[in-house]
Scaffold this active site. Structure first.
Site, PDB file in Angstrom:
ATOM      1  N   ARG A 159      42.349 -46.354  -2.813  1.00  0.00           N
ATOM      2  CA  ARG A 159      42.196 -44.929  -2.466  1.00  0.00           C
ATOM      3  C   ARG A 159      40.882 -44.330  -2.926  1.00  0.00           C
ATOM      4  O   ARG A 159      40.747 -43.128  -3.094  1.00  0.00           O
ATOM      5  CB  ARG A 159      43.355 -44.105  -3.022  1.00  0.00           C
ATOM      6  CG  ARG A 159      44.702 -44.545  -2.524  1.00  0.00           C
ATOM      7  CD  ARG A 159      45.698 -43.406  -2.670  1.00  0.00           C
ATOM      8  NE  ARG A 159      46.980 -43.792  -2.128  1.00  0.00           N
ATOM      9  CZ  ARG A 159      48.066 -44.006  -2.864  1.00  0.00           C
ATOM     10  NH1 ARG A 159      48.005 -43.869  -4.169  1.00  0.00           N
ATOM     11  NH2 ARG A 159      49.186 -44.340  -2.294  1.00  0.00           N
ATOM     12  N   LYS A 216      27.659 -41.133   6.077  1.00  0.00           N
ATOM     13  CA  LYS A 216      28.386 -41.753   7.188  1.00  0.00           C
ATOM     14  C   LYS A 216      28.670 -43.203   6.812  1.00  0.00           C
ATOM     15  O   LYS A 216      27.746 -43.975   6.571  1.00  0.00           O
ATOM     16  CB  LYS A 216      27.551 -41.714   8.484  1.00  0.00           C
ATOM     17  CG  LYS A 216      27.596 -40.359   9.179  1.00  0.00           C
ATOM     18  CD  LYS A 216      26.962 -40.418  10.553  1.00  0.00           C
ATOM     19  CE  LYS A 216      27.026 -39.066  11.240  1.00  0.00           C
ATOM     20  NZ  LYS A 216      26.268 -39.014  12.501  1.00  0.00           N
ATOM     21  N   GLU A 260      12.322 -43.486  13.147  1.00  0.00           N
ATOM     22  CA  GLU A 260      13.098 -42.364  12.595  1.00  0.00           C
ATOM     23  C   GLU A 260      12.170 -41.395  11.851  1.00  0.00           C
ATOM     24  O   GLU A 260      12.418 -40.201  11.825  1.00  0.00           O
ATOM     25  CB  GLU A 260      14.216 -42.868  11.664  1.00  0.00           C
ATOM     26  CG  GLU A 260      15.224 -43.802  12.320  1.00  0.00           C
ATOM     27  CD  GLU A 260      16.181 -43.119  13.318  1.00  0.00           C
ATOM     28  OE1 GLU A 260      16.272 -41.875  13.326  1.00  0.00           O
ATOM     29  OE2 GLU A 260      16.830 -43.854  14.096  1.00  0.00           O
ATOM     30  N   LYS A 312      16.398 -35.345   5.923  1.00  0.00           N
ATOM     31  CA  LYS A 312      17.763 -35.776   6.267  1.00  0.00           C
ATOM     32  C   LYS A 312      18.763 -35.152   5.297  1.00  0.00           C
ATOM     33  O   LYS A 312      19.808 -34.631   5.703  1.00  0.00           O
ATOM     34  CB  LYS A 312      17.852 -37.301   6.239  1.00  0.00           C
ATOM     35  CG  LYS A 312      19.274 -37.816   6.294  1.00  0.00           C
ATOM     36  CD  LYS A 312      19.678 -38.468   7.569  1.00  0.00           C
ATOM     37  CE  LYS A 312      21.188 -38.672   7.658  1.00  0.00           C
ATOM     38  NZ  LYS A 312      21.577 -39.932   8.207  1.00  0.00           N
ATOM     39  N   GLU A 330      28.544 -32.779  11.260  1.00  0.00           N
ATOM     40  CA  GLU A 330      27.910 -32.816  12.577  1.00  0.00           C
ATOM     41  C   GLU A 330      28.559 -31.856  13.580  1.00  0.00           C
ATOM     42  O   GLU A 330      28.856 -32.217  14.709  1.00  0.00           O
ATOM     43  CB  GLU A 330      27.906 -34.259  13.129  1.00  0.00           C
ATOM     44  CG  GLU A 330      26.814 -34.471  14.153  1.00  0.00           C
ATOM     45  CD  GLU A 330      26.599 -35.942  14.509  1.00  0.00           C
ATOM     46  OE1 GLU A 330      26.471 -36.776  13.600  1.00  0.00           O
ATOM     47  OE2 GLU A 330      26.536 -36.222  15.704  1.00  0.00           O
ATOM     48  N   ARG A 339      23.304 -31.103  12.454  1.00  0.00           N
ATOM     49  CA  ARG A 339      23.173 -32.555  12.227  1.00  0.00           C
ATOM     50  C   ARG A 339      22.970 -33.306  13.541  1.00  0.00           C
ATOM     51  O   ARG A 339      22.413 -34.399  13.566  1.00  0.00           O
ATOM     52  CB  ARG A 339      24.390 -33.095  11.454  1.00  0.00           C
ATOM     53  CG  ARG A 339      24.219 -34.548  11.046  1.00  0.00           C
ATOM     54  CD  ARG A 339      25.228 -35.016  10.022  1.00  0.00           C
ATOM     55  NE  ARG A 339      24.950 -36.391   9.636  1.00  0.00           N
ATOM     56  CZ  ARG A 339      25.507 -37.008   8.608  1.00  0.00           C
ATOM     57  NH1 ARG A 339      26.359 -36.385   7.840  1.00  0.00           N
ATOM     58  NH2 ARG A 339      25.194 -38.269   8.330  1.00  0.00           N
ATOM     59  N   ASN A 348      20.066 -36.800  16.252  1.00  0.00           N
ATOM     60  CA  ASN A 348      20.250 -37.736  17.372  1.00  0.00           C
ATOM     61  C   ASN A 348      19.149 -37.606  18.419  1.00  0.00           C
ATOM     62  O   ASN A 348      19.279 -38.152  19.523  1.00  0.00           O
ATOM     63  CB  ASN A 348      21.618 -37.505  18.032  1.00  0.00           C
ATOM     64  CG  ASN A 348      22.751 -37.822  17.084  1.00  0.00           C
ATOM     65  OD1 ASN A 348      22.630 -38.708  16.247  1.00  0.00           O
ATOM     66  ND2 ASN A 348      23.840 -37.077  17.187  1.00  0.00           N
ATOM     67  N   HIS A 351      18.187 -40.426  20.737  1.00  0.00           N
ATOM     68  CA  HIS A 351      19.221 -41.452  20.614  1.00  0.00           C
ATOM     69  C   HIS A 351      20.106 -41.559  21.852  1.00  0.00           C
ATOM     70  O   HIS A 351      20.751 -42.583  22.042  1.00  0.00           O
ATOM     71  CB  HIS A 351      20.093 -41.200  19.380  1.00  0.00           C
ATOM     72  CG  HIS A 351      19.403 -41.570  18.090  1.00  0.00           C
ATOM     73  ND1 HIS A 351      18.214 -40.996  17.695  1.00  0.00           N
ATOM     74  CD2 HIS A 351      19.717 -42.464  17.114  1.00  0.00           C
ATOM     75  CE1 HIS A 351      17.849 -41.506  16.525  1.00  0.00           C
ATOM     76  NE2 HIS A 351      18.732 -42.398  16.157  1.00  0.00           N
ATOM     77  N   HIS A 361      19.900 -45.113  22.743  1.00  0.00           N
ATOM     78  CA  HIS A 361      21.062 -45.947  22.458  1.00  0.00           C
ATOM     79  C   HIS A 361      21.496 -46.707  23.714  1.00  0.00           C
ATOM     80  O   HIS A 361      21.853 -47.893  23.652  1.00  0.00           O
ATOM     81  CB  HIS A 361      22.205 -45.072  21.918  1.00  0.00           C
ATOM     82  CG  HIS A 361      23.385 -45.860  21.467  1.00  0.00           C
ATOM     83  ND1 HIS A 361      24.623 -45.708  22.023  1.00  0.00           N
ATOM     84  CD2 HIS A 361      23.500 -46.829  20.535  1.00  0.00           C
ATOM     85  CE1 HIS A 361      25.462 -46.555  21.451  1.00  0.00           C
ATOM     86  NE2 HIS A 361      24.808 -47.236  20.535  1.00  0.00           N
ATOM     87  N   HIS A 368      16.489 -51.353  16.948  1.00  0.00           N
ATOM     88  CA  HIS A 368      16.999 -49.983  17.104  1.00  0.00           C
ATOM     89  C   HIS A 368      15.854 -48.966  17.256  1.00  0.00           C
ATOM     90  O   HIS A 368      15.824 -48.184  18.211  1.00  0.00           O
ATOM     91  CB  HIS A 368      17.870 -49.633  15.886  1.00  0.00           C
ATOM     92  CG  HIS A 368      18.371 -48.224  15.879  1.00  0.00           C
ATOM     93  ND1 HIS A 368      19.347 -47.774  16.736  1.00  0.00           N
ATOM     94  CD2 HIS A 368      18.004 -47.144  15.131  1.00  0.00           C
ATOM     95  CE1 HIS A 368      19.577 -46.494  16.511  1.00  0.00           C
ATOM     96  NE2 HIS A 368      18.775 -46.085  15.540  1.00  0.00           N
TER      97      HIS A 368
HETATM   98  N1  GLY Z   1      21.986 -41.130  11.753  1.00  0.00           N
HETATM   99  C1  GLY Z   1      22.320 -39.815  12.100  1.00  0.00           C
HETATM  100  C2  GLY Z   1      23.198 -39.155  11.111  1.00  0.00           C
HETATM  101  O1  GLY Z   1      23.382 -39.626  10.009  1.00  0.00           O
HETATM  102  O2  GLY Z   1      23.754 -38.120  11.414  1.00  0.00           O
END
Ligand code: GLY
Length: 363
Positions: A124, A146, A188, A224, A234, A238, A242, A245, A249, A266
């Site tokens: 947990r 993330k 990036e 960031k 997000e 946030r 992207n 992307h 992507h 990438h």
């Molecule tokens: N890589 C984009 C984010 O962390 O929101």
């Protein structure tokens, strides 16, 4: 009045995660050492892959006066799945990990994403620290909480957002990367210049492709961190991360699935996506044509143009319709009104996307 201020502050507190702590350079190891002495984890585990085991763990060990247990996993996105997570859980169990243990993730984005997920789910939740060893990890993946794994063919389908105890950024680890990987990670950094910091963009116009000034890494990481602090889950801001992307992507996925074709890293795909996104911004948001051309020529210095035939374009457009950032069946783009003036959730027509691709392909 005071009551309202307290309510607003409380509301703000429950809607946000703690702001991440990032330490830089050699000082970061002092901070880590103090953290360990203060918190006294029952065991410190370091998660590595075969590359970071060989090239990065010796550097970390040099700076750390603490007993550690090492857990190694295979390197690469194809191992970012539940089987690898189960192996790490098993290793932690065999080695007697408990909730007071600490997991240090030493690696690129795949490893820090997966390690964070393991830590958050084991018993947990145990604490974790990210030490990114790739440029992409330092400026993006390791920051923002993330965590997760791929599921079937879907990237990052399973996961949780929760911040690490701290992120340590030491550019020394970049010496272990190839020039191609470094330039890929730089995409990036270019992105942060475009979405958030015109001074950074101007500085990047002098980038020679060889020497990466640590300051641009620190600036990017702070951008960031600040974006995530304002919108951890997000819901709005946030999404600006992207930029490039949506198409990037789809192009990356297309080159992954197309047999007999070169793979795109990438960042290489994101650079293409950014050029196209700037053209969409020009078509729909009044982005200045001269600036658009400047951005294209700067990016094309580092990212060799690729060719796309009509059948490639058709397949990429199909992939776009399956992008995870789409919502309610709409293809959502992040666009710019000008440098550092960003808008998200923008819809454009197929013909505008085709125009943007044609602009990219025009030499
Ligand atoms: N890589 C984009 C984010 O962390 O929101």
């Amino acid at each position: 009045m005071i009551f309202i201020v307290i309510c607003v502050k409380f509301f703000h507190y429950i809607m946000t995660l703690p702001i991440e702590t990032i330490f830089y350079d050699l000082e970061s190891y002092n901070q880590l050492q103090s953290y360990l002495l203060q918190t006294k984890p029952s065991t410190v585990f370091v998660l590595v892959d075969e590359n970071t085991h060989k090239h990065c763990l010796p550097i970390l060990k040099n700076h750390l006066q603490y007993d550690i247990q090492t857990i190694e996993i295979p390197a690469g996105e194809s191992f970012k799945n539940i089987e690898t997570v189960q192996k790490i859980w098993q290793n932690l169990t065999d080695l007697g990990a408990d909730r007071k243990s600490l997991l240090i993730n030493l690696g690129g984005g795949v490893l820090t994403d997966m390690g964070g997920f393991v830590a958050l789910t084991f018993k947990r939740g145990m604490k974790f620290i990210n030490i990114p060893t790739t440029l992409l990890g330092m400026v993006d993946a390791a920051i923002g909480g993330k965590t997760g794994i791929d599921f079937n063919d879907l990237k990052n389908q399973i996961g949780i957002i929760a911040p690490p105890e701290m992120v340590l950024i030491d550019p020394t680890y970049l010496q272990t990367l190839s020039a191609r990987e470094l330039i890929s990670g730089m995409a990036e950094v270019f992105k942060y210049g475009l979405i958030a910091d015109e001074n950074l963009w101007k500085k990047l116009m002098d980038f020679d492709g060889n020497h990466i000034d640590p300051e641009i890494i620190y600036t990017s990481a702070e951008i960031k961190k600040n974006v995530v602090a304002q919108d951890p889950f997000e819901d709005g801001l946030r999404k600006s991360l992207n930029f490039g992307h949506t198409l990037g992507h789809a192009i990356e996925t297309y080159f992954m699935t197309k047999s007999n074709s070169q793979r795109l890293l990438h960042g290489e795909a994101i650079a293409i996506g950014m050029i196209m996104a700037v053209h969409l911004s020009y078509q729909t948001q009044g982005f200045a044509a001269a600036k658009m051309d400047e951005i294209k020529s700067v990016l094309l210095k580092f990212y060799t143009p690729i060719q796309l035939e009509e059948n490639d374009i058709r397949d990429i457009l199909n992939l776009l319709k399956h992008d995870k950032k789409n919502f309610k069946n709409q293809i959502n783009f992040v666009l710019l009104e000008s440098i550092s003036d960003v808008i998200w959730d923008c819809q454009v027509s197929e013909i505008q996307i085709r125009n943007a691709i044609a602009y990219y392909l025009k030499s």
